[in-house]
Design an enzyme around this catalytic site. Structure first.
Site, PDB file in Angstrom:
ATOM      1  N   GLU A 121      51.427-119.278  -1.481  1.00 35.09           N
ATOM      2  CA  GLU A 121      50.685-118.416  -2.397  1.00 35.09           C
ATOM      3  C   GLU A 121      51.482-117.151  -2.703  1.00 35.09           C
ATOM      4  O   GLU A 121      52.487-116.846  -2.052  1.00 35.09           O
ATOM      5  CB  GLU A 121      49.320-118.076  -1.773  1.00 35.09           C
ATOM      6  CG  GLU A 121      48.489-119.328  -1.570  1.00 35.09           C
ATOM      7  CD  GLU A 121      47.080-119.054  -1.077  1.00 35.09           C
ATOM      8  OE1 GLU A 121      46.792-117.913  -0.655  1.00 35.09           O
ATOM      9  OE2 GLU A 121      46.263-119.995  -1.133  1.00 35.09           O
ATOM     10  N   GLU A 156      51.527-130.389  -2.288  1.00 30.52           N
ATOM     11  CA  GLU A 156      51.981-131.672  -2.830  1.00 30.52           C
ATOM     12  C   GLU A 156      53.195-131.479  -3.738  1.00 30.52           C
ATOM     13  O   GLU A 156      54.157-132.246  -3.703  1.00 30.52           O
ATOM     14  CB  GLU A 156      50.861-132.347  -3.641  1.00 30.52           C
ATOM     15  CG  GLU A 156      49.631-132.717  -2.837  1.00 30.52           C
ATOM     16  CD  GLU A 156      48.584-131.617  -2.785  1.00 30.52           C
ATOM     17  OE1 GLU A 156      48.949-130.424  -2.780  1.00 30.52           O
ATOM     18  OE2 GLU A 156      47.389-131.958  -2.747  1.00 30.52           O
ATOM     19  N   CYS A 213      51.101-125.581  -4.899  1.00 28.08           N
ATOM     20  CA  CYS A 213      50.438-126.479  -3.945  1.00 28.08           C
ATOM     21  C   CYS A 213      51.448-127.205  -3.042  1.00 28.08           C
ATOM     22  O   CYS A 213      52.615-127.396  -3.397  1.00 28.08           O
ATOM     23  CB  CYS A 213      49.648-127.539  -4.689  1.00 28.08           C
ATOM     24  SG  CYS A 213      48.253-126.906  -5.627  1.00 28.08           S
ATOM     25  N   ASN A 244      51.470-125.276   0.942  1.00 27.76           N
ATOM     26  CA  ASN A 244      51.200-124.377  -0.177  1.00 27.76           C
ATOM     27  C   ASN A 244      51.819-123.012   0.088  1.00 27.76           C
ATOM     28  O   ASN A 244      51.890-122.542   1.227  1.00 27.76           O
ATOM     29  CB  ASN A 244      49.702-124.287  -0.487  1.00 27.76           C
ATOM     30  CG  ASN A 244      48.818-123.961   0.678  1.00 27.76           C
ATOM     31  OD1 ASN A 244      49.126-124.307   1.818  1.00 27.76           O
ATOM     32  ND2 ASN A 244      47.718-123.298   0.423  1.00 27.76           N
TER      33      ASN A 244
END
Ligand code: THU
Length: 131
Positions: free
Chosen positions: A46, A57, A55, A44
């Site tokens: 941010e 994934e 994210c 991830n």
């Protein structure tokens, strides 16, 4: 074909260390195995503008797509939650774009939960729905 889950878990665990998560302090790693045996990893990332965070994934999927990969065999997602954390709704939809494949949710303590795209997102809206 037998999935080398331990190897995928190792890669997901390594990429989790690279997460940029200064706001949530919640680090996630993902390792996506394609049909050629190549593993694409994501963590991830941010942002100070919180809504821009992406994210693990979806970063793994983007890495695979950018490399010309389209067919996936397995995904490992690692968080430090117990029981192991599960992909968010947005990631489930992005994964469902590429079919149904097994997913292992794990944590550093060794807990493993086996699931699949289909189990995480039943009755998904998929490319087949657009003919
Ligand atoms: N996160 C992921 O990377 N994957 C998920 O499936 C759930 C949430 C990240 C997004 C954000 O950086 C942090 O975890 C807290 O929500």
């Amino acid at each position: 074909m037998e999935i080398a889950w331990d190897q995928l878990i190792e890669k997901a665990s390594a990429v989790r260390q690279m997460a940029h998560a200064p706001y949530s302090d919640f680090c996630v790693g993902a390792a996506l195995l394609d049909d050629r045996g190549i593993v694409y990893c994501g963590c991830n990332v941010e942002n100070v503008s919180y809504g821009l965070s992406v994210c693990a994934e979806r970063h793994a999927v983007a890495a695979a797509i950018a490399d010309g990969s389209r067919r996936f065999q397995a995904l490992v997602v690692i968080t430090d939650l117990s029981p192991p954390g599960s992909p968010c709704g947005a990631c489930r939809q992005v994964l469902a774009e590429f079919g149904d494949f097994p997913i292992m949710l794990v944590n550093p303590g060794g807990e493993r939960v086996k699931t699949s795209v289909g189990q995480l997102l039943p009755m998904a809206f998929t490319p087949e729905n657009l003919g």
